[in-house]
Design a protein around this motif. Structure first.
Motif, short mmCIF file in Angstrom:
data_model
loop_
_atom_site.label_atom_id
_atom_site.label_comp_id
_atom_site.label_asym_id
_atom_site.label_seq_id
_atom_site.Cartn_x
_atom_site.Cartn_y
_atom_site.Cartn_z
N LYS A 91 0.92 -1.13 -0.03
CA LYS A 91 -0.07 0.12 -0.06
C LYS A 91 0.92 1.34 -0.15
CE LYS A 91 -3.92 -2.36 2.24
NZ LYS A 91 -4.45 -2.64 3.36
N GLY A 146 -7.26 -4.58 1.21
CA GLY A 146 -8.47 -4.92 1.96
C GLY A 146 -8.35 -4.56 3.46
N ALA A 147 -9.63 -4.60 4.13
CA ALA A 147 -9.50 -4.46 5.58
C ALA A 147 -8.90 -5.38 6.35
CB ALA A 147 -10.86 -4.13 5.88
N ASN A 148 -7.64 -5.53 6.30
CA ASN A 148 -6.79 -6.59 6.74
C ASN A 148 -5.49 -6.35 7.70
OD1 ASN A 148 -6.78 -7.71 3.15
ND2 ASN A 148 -8.35 -8.02 4.85
N ILE A 149 -5.96 -5.75 8.83
CA ILE A 149 -4.87 -5.69 9.70
C ILE A 149 -4.20 -7.11 10.18
CG2 ILE A 149 -4.60 -5.15 12.22
CD1 ILE A 149 -6.60 -2.89 11.59
N ASN A 177 -4.35 5.26 3.98
CA ASN A 177 -3.41 5.51 5.15
C ASN A 177 -2.98 7.00 5.18
OD1 ASN A 177 -2.66 2.83 5.36
ND2 ASN A 177 -1.18 2.75 3.84
N ASP A 218 -11.67 -0.87 4.09
CA ASP A 218 -10.22 -0.61 4.78
C ASP A 218 -9.87 0.76 5.51
OD1 ASP A 218 -7.56 -1.22 5.18
OD2 ASP A 218 -6.98 -1.03 3.31
N THR A 258 -11.39 0.12 9.10
CA THR A 258 -10.61 -0.50 9.95
C THR A 258 -9.12 0.14 10.31
OG1 THR A 258 -9.76 -2.87 10.61
CG2 THR A 258 -9.19 -2.34 8.49
N THR A 259 -8.68 0.63 9.29
CA THR A 259 -7.53 1.47 9.53
C THR A 259 -7.63 2.82 10.29
OG1 THR A 259 -6.65 0.76 7.44
CG2 THR A 259 -5.23 2.20 8.23
N GLY A 286 -5.41 0.76 12.97
CA GLY A 286 -4.10 0.59 12.27
C GLY A 286 -2.99 1.48 12.93
N ARG A 287 -1.81 1.09 12.42
CA ARG A 287 -0.56 1.61 12.86
C ARG A 287 -0.61 3.30 12.81
NH1 ARG A 287 3.17 -2.48 9.94
NH2 ARG A 287 1.60 -1.93 8.09
N ASN A 288 -0.87 3.48 11.51
CA ASN A 288 -0.92 4.90 11.13
C ASN A 288 -1.82 5.83 12.06
OD1 ASN A 288 0.34 5.27 8.34
ND2 ASN A 288 -0.82 3.57 8.15
O1 LIG Z 1 -3.50 -1.51 5.81
C1 LIG Z 1 -3.58 -2.08 6.94
C2 LIG Z 1 -5.03 -2.74 7.08
O2 LIG Z 1 -5.74 -3.06 6.10
C3 LIG Z 1 -2.77 -1.52 7.89
O3 LIG Z 1 -2.87 -0.22 8.10
P1 LIG Z 1 -1.85 0.33 9.04
O4 LIG Z 1 -0.34 0.37 8.19
O5 LIG Z 1 -2.12 1.68 9.44
O6 LIG Z 1 -1.68 -0.63 10.46
#
Ligand SMILES: O=C(CO)COP(=O)(O)O
Ligand SMILES: NC(=O)C1=CN([C@@H]2O[C@H](COP(=O)(O)OP(=O)(O)OC[C@H]3O[C@@H](n4cnc5c(N)ncnc54)[C@H](O)[C@@H]3O)[C@@H](O)[C@H]2O)C=CC1
Length: 353
Positions: free
Chosen positions: A124, A154-157, A210, A264, A267-268, A272-274
Protein backbone atom coordinates in the motif's frame (compact mmCIF):
# COMPACT_ATOMS: atom_id res chain seq x y z
CA UNK A 1 -0.42 -42.41 -18.40
CA UNK A 2 -1.90 -39.57 -16.33
CA UNK A 3 -0.74 -36.11 -17.38
CA UNK A 4 1.71 -34.55 -14.94
CA UNK A 5 0.17 -31.65 -13.03
CA UNK A 6 2.05 -28.37 -13.54
CA UNK A 7 2.90 -26.99 -10.12
CA UNK A 8 3.28 -23.25 -9.60
CA UNK A 9 6.08 -22.11 -7.33
CA UNK A 10 5.40 -19.20 -5.03
CA UNK A 11 7.82 -16.70 -3.54
CA UNK A 12 6.76 -14.14 -0.94
CA UNK A 13 8.93 -11.05 -1.30
CA UNK A 14 8.83 -9.62 2.21
CA UNK A 15 8.39 -10.87 5.75
CA UNK A 16 7.16 -7.99 7.88
CA UNK A 17 3.94 -7.94 9.86
CA UNK A 18 1.64 -8.42 6.85
CA UNK A 19 4.19 -10.45 4.90
CA UNK A 20 4.33 -13.01 7.70
CA UNK A 21 0.55 -13.12 8.19
CA UNK A 22 0.01 -13.76 4.48
CA UNK A 23 2.81 -16.36 4.51
CA UNK A 24 0.73 -18.35 6.97
CA UNK A 25 -2.19 -18.43 4.51
CA UNK A 26 -0.12 -18.93 1.37
CA UNK A 27 1.95 -21.72 2.96
CA UNK A 28 -1.15 -23.65 4.02
CA UNK A 29 -2.84 -23.20 0.64
CA UNK A 30 0.28 -24.20 -1.31
CA UNK A 31 0.56 -27.42 0.72
CA UNK A 32 -3.14 -28.18 0.17
CA UNK A 33 -3.59 -27.32 -3.51
CA UNK A 34 -2.43 -29.76 -6.23
CA UNK A 35 -1.42 -27.03 -8.69
CA UNK A 36 1.11 -25.45 -6.31
CA UNK A 37 4.52 -26.62 -5.20
CA UNK A 38 4.49 -27.24 -1.43
CA UNK A 39 7.67 -25.30 -0.75
CA UNK A 40 7.08 -21.55 -0.56
CA UNK A 41 10.10 -19.28 -0.31
CA UNK A 42 9.87 -16.12 1.78
CA UNK A 43 12.51 -13.44 1.26
CA UNK A 44 13.63 -12.07 4.60
CA UNK A 45 15.61 -8.83 4.83
CA UNK A 46 18.21 -10.32 7.13
CA UNK A 47 18.77 -8.96 10.59
CA UNK A 48 20.20 -10.23 13.84
CA UNK A 49 17.94 -10.95 16.80
CA UNK A 50 19.81 -11.55 20.07
CA UNK A 51 22.90 -12.62 18.13
CA UNK A 52 21.05 -14.98 15.76
CA UNK A 53 19.97 -14.51 12.13
CA UNK A 54 16.22 -13.95 11.71
CA UNK A 55 16.12 -16.42 8.79
CA UNK A 56 17.62 -19.14 10.99
CA UNK A 57 15.13 -18.42 13.76
CA UNK A 58 12.22 -18.59 11.30
CA UNK A 59 13.44 -21.83 9.72
CA UNK A 60 14.04 -23.48 13.10
CA UNK A 61 11.03 -22.25 15.08
CA UNK A 62 8.62 -21.42 12.19
CA UNK A 63 7.88 -18.11 13.82
CA UNK A 64 8.81 -14.59 12.77
CA UNK A 65 9.63 -13.59 16.32
CA UNK A 66 10.20 -9.95 15.41
CA UNK A 67 7.36 -9.04 13.05
CA UNK A 68 4.61 -11.55 13.89
CA UNK A 69 5.42 -13.06 17.29
CA UNK A 70 3.08 -15.70 18.67
CA UNK A 71 2.02 -17.19 15.33
CA UNK A 72 3.48 -20.30 13.73
CA UNK A 73 4.17 -20.31 10.01
CA UNK A 74 3.61 -23.58 8.14
CA UNK A 75 6.87 -25.56 7.91
CA UNK A 76 6.79 -25.47 4.10
CA UNK A 77 7.43 -21.70 4.22
CA UNK A 78 11.20 -21.35 3.97
CA UNK A 79 12.94 -18.10 4.92
CA UNK A 80 15.65 -17.13 2.42
CA UNK A 81 18.01 -14.17 2.96
CA UNK A 82 19.09 -13.85 -0.70
CA UNK A 83 16.29 -12.27 -2.70
CA UNK A 84 17.42 -13.65 -6.06
CA UNK A 85 17.72 -17.13 -4.62
CA UNK A 86 14.22 -16.83 -3.14
CA UNK A 87 12.60 -15.50 -6.34
CA UNK A 88 14.46 -17.05 -9.27
CA UNK A 89 12.24 -20.14 -9.77
CA UNK A 90 8.92 -18.58 -8.78
CA UNK A 91 5.89 -18.56 -11.05
CA UNK A 92 4.06 -16.24 -8.65
CA UNK A 93 5.85 -13.44 -6.79
CA UNK A 94 3.86 -11.96 -3.92
CA UNK A 95 5.28 -8.52 -3.14
CA UNK A 96 4.67 -7.39 0.44
CA UNK A 97 7.29 -4.91 1.63
CA UNK A 98 6.96 -1.33 2.86
CA UNK A 99 6.55 0.66 -0.35
CA UNK A 100 9.74 2.72 0.04
CA UNK A 101 11.85 -0.38 -0.68
CA UNK A 102 10.19 -1.57 -3.88
CA UNK A 103 12.38 0.14 -6.46
CA UNK A 104 15.61 -1.25 -5.00
CA UNK A 105 14.07 -4.72 -4.82
CA UNK A 106 12.94 -4.56 -8.44
CA UNK A 107 16.37 -3.47 -9.67
CA UNK A 108 17.94 -6.39 -7.78
CA UNK A 109 15.48 -8.83 -9.37
CA UNK A 110 15.78 -7.43 -12.90
CA UNK A 111 16.72 -10.24 -15.30
CA UNK A 112 16.89 -12.77 -12.45
CA UNK A 113 13.32 -14.09 -12.43
CA UNK A 114 11.34 -16.33 -14.77
CA UNK A 115 10.11 -14.24 -17.73
CA UNK A 116 6.78 -16.10 -17.46
CA UNK A 117 6.26 -15.22 -13.77
CA UNK A 118 3.31 -13.15 -12.55
CA UNK A 119 3.15 -10.84 -9.54
CA UNK A 120 0.61 -9.94 -6.89
CA UNK A 121 1.32 -6.76 -4.95
CA UNK A 122 0.01 -6.34 -1.39
CA UNK A 123 1.95 -3.09 -1.02
CA UNK A 124 0.00 0.00 0.00
CA UNK A 125 1.67 3.20 -1.21
CA UNK A 126 2.92 5.11 -4.27
CA UNK A 127 6.22 6.31 -5.57
CA UNK A 128 7.17 9.63 -7.11
CA UNK A 129 7.31 9.53 -10.90
CA UNK A 130 9.38 11.62 -13.24
CA UNK A 131 7.51 14.69 -14.46
CA UNK A 132 5.84 15.58 -11.16
CA UNK A 133 3.31 12.76 -10.86
CA UNK A 134 3.07 9.51 -8.94
CA UNK A 135 3.62 5.90 -9.91
CA UNK A 136 1.52 2.97 -8.76
CA UNK A 137 3.65 0.24 -7.16
CA UNK A 138 2.15 -2.46 -9.42
CA UNK A 139 3.08 -0.36 -12.47
CA UNK A 140 6.67 -0.08 -11.20
CA UNK A 141 6.82 -3.86 -10.77
CA UNK A 142 5.43 -4.46 -14.26
CA UNK A 143 7.68 -1.88 -15.88
CA UNK A 144 10.87 -2.97 -14.10
CA UNK A 145 10.39 -6.73 -14.24
CA UNK A 146 8.27 -6.97 -17.39
CA UNK A 147 5.69 -9.23 -15.76
CA UNK A 148 1.98 -8.68 -15.12
CA UNK A 149 1.11 -7.51 -11.60
CA UNK A 150 -2.29 -7.79 -9.92
CA UNK A 151 -3.00 -6.24 -6.51
CA UNK A 152 -4.56 -7.32 -3.23
CA UNK A 153 -5.90 -4.68 -0.83
CA UNK A 154 -8.50 -4.88 1.90
CA UNK A 155 -9.54 -4.37 5.51
CA UNK A 156 -6.82 -6.70 6.69
CA UNK A 157 -5.00 -5.71 9.87
CA UNK A 158 -2.27 -8.34 9.90
CA UNK A 159 -2.54 -9.44 13.53
CA UNK A 160 -6.27 -10.12 13.15
CA UNK A 161 -5.73 -12.09 9.94
CA UNK A 162 -3.01 -14.11 11.70
CA UNK A 163 -5.52 -14.86 14.46
CA UNK A 164 -7.84 -16.18 11.73
CA UNK A 165 -10.62 -13.72 12.53
CA UNK A 166 -13.03 -13.53 9.59
CA UNK A 167 -12.43 -10.80 7.03
CA UNK A 168 -12.67 -9.97 3.35
CA UNK A 169 -10.16 -8.76 0.82
CA UNK A 170 -10.15 -7.49 -2.76
CA UNK A 171 -7.96 -8.70 -5.58
CA UNK A 172 -7.72 -6.32 -8.52
CA UNK A 173 -6.80 -8.40 -11.55
CA UNK A 174 -7.57 -7.59 -15.16
CA UNK A 175 -6.18 -10.86 -16.51
CA UNK A 176 -8.92 -13.49 -16.39
CA UNK A 177 -6.38 -16.26 -16.92
CA UNK A 178 -4.36 -15.27 -13.84
CA UNK A 179 -7.21 -14.36 -11.49
CA UNK A 180 -8.14 -17.94 -10.46
CA UNK A 181 -4.54 -18.73 -9.44
CA UNK A 182 -4.34 -15.53 -7.39
CA UNK A 183 -7.63 -16.26 -5.65
CA UNK A 184 -6.78 -19.93 -4.96
CA UNK A 185 -3.49 -19.22 -3.23
CA UNK A 186 -5.06 -16.52 -1.01
CA UNK A 187 -8.61 -17.58 -0.15
CA UNK A 188 -9.42 -19.50 3.05
CA UNK A 189 -12.54 -20.11 5.13
CA UNK A 190 -11.79 -16.99 7.17
CA UNK A 191 -10.15 -14.82 4.48
CA UNK A 192 -12.66 -14.30 1.68
CA UNK A 193 -11.60 -12.88 -1.67
CA UNK A 194 -13.60 -10.80 -4.15
CA UNK A 195 -11.87 -10.36 -7.52
CA UNK A 196 -12.58 -7.20 -9.53
CA UNK A 197 -10.97 -6.01 -12.75
CA UNK A 198 -10.52 -2.40 -11.60
CA UNK A 199 -6.84 -2.91 -10.67
CA UNK A 200 -5.71 0.71 -10.45
CA UNK A 201 -8.62 1.88 -8.29
CA UNK A 202 -8.13 -1.05 -5.89
CA UNK A 203 -4.48 -0.12 -5.44
CA UNK A 204 -5.14 3.60 -5.10
CA UNK A 205 -7.72 2.94 -2.37
CA UNK A 206 -5.13 0.91 -0.44
CA UNK A 207 -2.57 3.69 -0.64
CA UNK A 208 -4.80 6.71 0.03
CA UNK A 209 -6.64 5.30 3.04
CA UNK A 210 -3.36 5.44 4.98
CA UNK A 211 -3.35 9.25 4.64
CA UNK A 212 -6.91 9.40 5.96
CA UNK A 213 -5.93 7.12 8.87
CA UNK A 214 -3.25 9.62 9.88
CA UNK A 215 -6.01 12.28 9.96
CA UNK A 216 -8.16 9.95 12.09
CA UNK A 217 -5.23 9.62 14.51
CA UNK A 218 -4.95 13.41 14.71
CA UNK A 219 -8.58 13.81 15.78
CA UNK A 220 -8.17 11.02 18.35
CA UNK A 221 -5.08 12.77 19.70
CA UNK A 222 -6.93 16.08 19.83
CA UNK A 223 -9.67 14.48 21.90
CA UNK A 224 -12.49 14.79 19.37
CA UNK A 225 -15.20 12.16 19.32
CA UNK A 226 -16.62 9.55 16.99
CA UNK A 227 -18.68 12.06 15.02
CA UNK A 228 -15.52 13.95 14.08
CA UNK A 229 -13.74 10.76 13.14
CA UNK A 230 -16.73 9.75 10.99
CA UNK A 231 -16.47 13.12 9.23
CA UNK A 232 -12.76 12.55 8.59
CA UNK A 233 -13.53 9.09 7.18
CA UNK A 234 -16.31 10.44 4.96
CA UNK A 235 -14.33 13.42 3.68
CA UNK A 236 -11.34 11.14 3.18
CA UNK A 237 -13.48 8.77 1.14
CA UNK A 238 -14.77 11.66 -0.99
CA UNK A 239 -11.17 12.77 -1.66
CA UNK A 240 -10.20 9.20 -2.55
CA UNK A 241 -13.07 9.02 -5.05
CA UNK A 242 -12.18 12.42 -6.49
CA UNK A 243 -8.50 11.49 -6.75
CA UNK A 244 -9.32 8.39 -8.80
CA UNK A 245 -11.83 10.33 -10.89
CA UNK A 246 -9.36 13.11 -11.73
CA UNK A 247 -6.12 11.16 -12.16
CA UNK A 248 -7.30 7.65 -13.12
CA UNK A 249 -10.55 8.24 -15.02
CA UNK A 250 -12.56 5.21 -16.11
CA UNK A 251 -12.45 3.46 -12.73
CA UNK A 252 -15.66 2.21 -11.17
CA UNK A 253 -17.46 3.76 -8.19
CA UNK A 254 -18.45 0.24 -7.05
CA UNK A 255 -14.78 -0.50 -6.27
CA UNK A 256 -14.97 1.90 -3.30
CA UNK A 257 -17.63 -0.36 -1.76
CA UNK A 258 -15.36 -3.41 -1.86
CA UNK A 259 -13.14 -4.37 1.08
CA UNK A 260 -10.29 -2.31 -0.43
CA UNK A 261 -12.39 0.86 -0.19
CA UNK A 262 -14.71 1.81 2.60
CA UNK A 263 -13.97 -1.28 4.73
CA UNK A 264 -10.19 -0.75 4.77
CA UNK A 265 -10.74 2.93 5.50
CA UNK A 266 -12.83 2.08 8.57
CA UNK A 267 -10.53 -0.62 9.96
CA UNK A 268 -7.37 1.45 9.49
CA UNK A 269 -8.95 4.59 10.98
CA UNK A 270 -9.82 2.59 14.12
CA UNK A 271 -7.20 -0.13 14.46
CA UNK A 272 -4.17 0.65 12.30
CA UNK A 273 -0.59 1.70 13.01
CA UNK A 274 -0.95 4.98 11.10
CA UNK A 275 -3.80 6.02 13.38
CA UNK A 276 -1.94 4.96 16.53
CA UNK A 277 1.28 6.81 15.72
CA UNK A 278 -0.60 9.93 14.54
CA UNK A 279 -2.51 10.03 17.85
CA UNK A 280 0.79 9.80 19.78
CA UNK A 281 2.26 12.54 17.54
CA UNK A 282 -0.47 14.92 18.66
CA UNK A 283 -0.34 13.89 22.31
CA UNK A 284 3.45 13.96 22.72
CA UNK A 285 4.60 16.57 20.19
CA UNK A 286 7.45 14.24 19.16
CA UNK A 287 8.35 13.57 15.53
CA UNK A 288 6.61 10.88 13.48
CA UNK A 289 9.98 9.23 12.75
CA UNK A 290 10.89 9.00 16.44
CA UNK A 291 7.51 7.57 17.33
CA UNK A 292 7.60 5.09 14.42
CA UNK A 293 10.97 3.79 15.61
CA UNK A 294 9.89 3.64 19.23
CA UNK A 295 6.35 2.28 18.88
CA UNK A 296 6.56 -0.12 15.94
CA UNK A 297 9.67 -2.25 16.61
CA UNK A 298 10.90 -2.10 13.00
CA UNK A 299 7.49 -2.04 11.31
CA UNK A 300 7.05 0.87 8.91
CA UNK A 301 4.42 3.58 8.55
CA UNK A 302 3.09 4.19 5.06
CA UNK A 303 0.68 7.11 5.61
CA UNK A 304 3.04 10.05 6.16
CA UNK A 305 5.25 9.17 3.14
CA UNK A 306 2.18 8.57 1.00
CA UNK A 307 0.88 12.01 2.02
CA UNK A 308 4.19 13.45 0.83
CA UNK A 309 4.08 11.59 -2.50
CA UNK A 310 0.49 12.67 -3.14
CA UNK A 311 1.28 16.25 -2.19
CA UNK A 312 4.21 16.28 -4.61
CA UNK A 313 1.71 15.64 -7.41
CA UNK A 314 -1.07 17.91 -6.10
CA UNK A 315 1.34 20.82 -5.61
CA UNK A 316 2.77 20.34 -9.10
CA UNK A 317 -0.71 20.40 -10.57
CA UNK A 318 -1.88 23.31 -8.42
CA UNK A 319 -4.60 21.15 -6.92
CA UNK A 320 -3.83 21.16 -3.20
CA UNK A 321 -6.99 23.15 -2.43
CA UNK A 322 -9.15 20.48 -4.11
CA UNK A 323 -7.85 17.88 -1.60
CA UNK A 324 -7.75 19.79 1.71
CA UNK A 325 -7.69 16.70 3.94
CA UNK A 326 -4.76 15.06 2.13
CA UNK A 327 -2.99 18.43 2.09
CA UNK A 328 -3.56 19.13 5.79
CA UNK A 329 -2.26 15.70 6.80
CA UNK A 330 0.90 16.32 4.76
CA UNK A 331 1.48 19.80 6.25
CA UNK A 332 0.88 18.67 9.82
CA UNK A 333 3.28 15.71 9.45
CA UNK A 334 5.87 18.17 8.10
CA UNK A 335 5.35 20.59 10.98
CA UNK A 336 4.09 23.33 8.64
CA UNK A 337 0.74 23.35 10.45
CA UNK A 338 -0.20 22.51 14.03
CA UNK A 339 -2.36 19.41 14.62
CA UNK A 340 -5.02 21.72 16.05
CA UNK A 341 -5.32 23.34 12.59
CA UNK A 342 -6.63 20.07 11.13
CA UNK A 343 -10.28 20.76 11.85
CA UNK A 344 -10.00 24.29 10.41
CA UNK A 345 -8.53 22.81 7.24
CA UNK A 346 -11.43 20.45 6.71
CA UNK A 347 -14.13 22.81 8.09
CA UNK A 348 -14.42 24.58 4.74
CA UNK A 349 -14.05 21.43 2.67
CA UNK A 350 -15.38 21.72 -0.91
CA UNK A 351 -17.94 19.08 0.14
CA UNK A 352 -19.57 21.74 2.35
CA UNK A 353 -19.77 24.44 -0.34
O1 LIG B 1 -3.52 -1.66 5.78
C1 LIG B 1 -3.81 -1.99 6.90
C2 LIG B 1 -5.07 -2.70 7.23
O2 LIG B 1 -5.78 -3.07 6.09
C3 LIG B 1 -2.89 -1.68 8.03
O3 LIG B 1 -2.87 -0.32 8.25
P1 LIG B 1 -1.71 0.31 9.13
O4 LIG B 1 -0.46 0.28 8.31
O5 LIG B 1 -2.18 1.68 9.48
O6 LIG B 1 -1.60 -0.58 10.34
N1 LIG C 1 0.67 -4.75 8.68
C1 LIG C 1 -0.57 -4.71 8.24
O1 LIG C 1 -1.53 -4.84 9.02
C2 LIG C 1 -0.82 -4.51 6.78
C3 LIG C 1 0.14 -4.01 5.93
N2 LIG C 1 -0.15 -3.83 4.60
C4 LIG C 1 0.85 -3.29 3.68
O2 LIG C 1 1.81 -4.29 3.38
C5 LIG C 1 3.08 -3.69 3.10
C6 LIG C 1 4.15 -4.36 3.95
O3 LIG C 1 3.80 -4.17 5.30
P1 LIG C 1 4.31 -5.13 6.48
O4 LIG C 1 4.51 -6.52 6.01
O5 LIG C 1 3.37 -4.87 7.61
O6 LIG C 1 5.78 -4.53 6.79
P2 LIG C 1 6.29 -3.92 8.18
O7 LIG C 1 5.63 -2.62 8.43
O8 LIG C 1 6.20 -4.95 9.24
O9 LIG C 1 7.81 -3.57 7.82
C7 LIG C 1 8.88 -4.27 8.27
C8 LIG C 1 9.53 -5.03 7.15
O10 LIG C 1 10.36 -4.17 6.36
C9 LIG C 1 11.61 -4.82 6.17
N3 LIG C 1 12.68 -3.89 5.89
C10 LIG C 1 13.27 -3.01 6.73
N4 LIG C 1 14.25 -2.35 6.09
C11 LIG C 1 14.26 -2.81 4.81
C12 LIG C 1 15.03 -2.51 3.64
N5 LIG C 1 15.97 -1.57 3.65
N6 LIG C 1 14.73 -3.17 2.49
C13 LIG C 1 13.75 -4.09 2.46
N7 LIG C 1 13.00 -4.43 3.52
C14 LIG C 1 13.25 -3.79 4.68
C15 LIG C 1 11.82 -5.55 7.49
O11 LIG C 1 12.79 -6.53 7.34
C16 LIG C 1 10.43 -6.13 7.71
O12 LIG C 1 10.25 -7.33 6.99
C17 LIG C 1 2.92 -2.19 3.38
O13 LIG C 1 2.72 -1.51 2.16
C18 LIG C 1 1.65 -2.12 4.23
O14 LIG C 1 0.93 -0.91 4.05
C19 LIG C 1 -1.35 -4.16 4.08
C20 LIG C 1 -2.32 -4.70 4.87
C21 LIG C 1 -2.14 -4.90 6.28
Amino acid sequence: MAEKQIKNRVCIVGSGNWGSAIAKIVGKNAARLPNFEDRVTMWVYEEMIDGKKLTEIINETHENVKYLPGHKLPPNVVAVPDIVEAAKDADLLIFVVPHQFVRTICSTLLGKIKPTAAALSLIKGFDIAEGGGIDLISHIITRCLKIPCAVLMGANIASEVAEEKFCETTIGCRDVMLAPMMRDIIQTEYFRVVVVDDEDAVEICGALKNIVAVGAGFVDGLGFGDNTKAAVIRLGLMEMIKFVDVFYPGSKLSTFFESCGVADLITTCYGGRNRRVAEAFVKTGRSIKELEDEMLNGQKLQGPITAEEVNHMLANKNMENKFPLFTAVFRICRGELKPGDFIDCIRSHPEHM
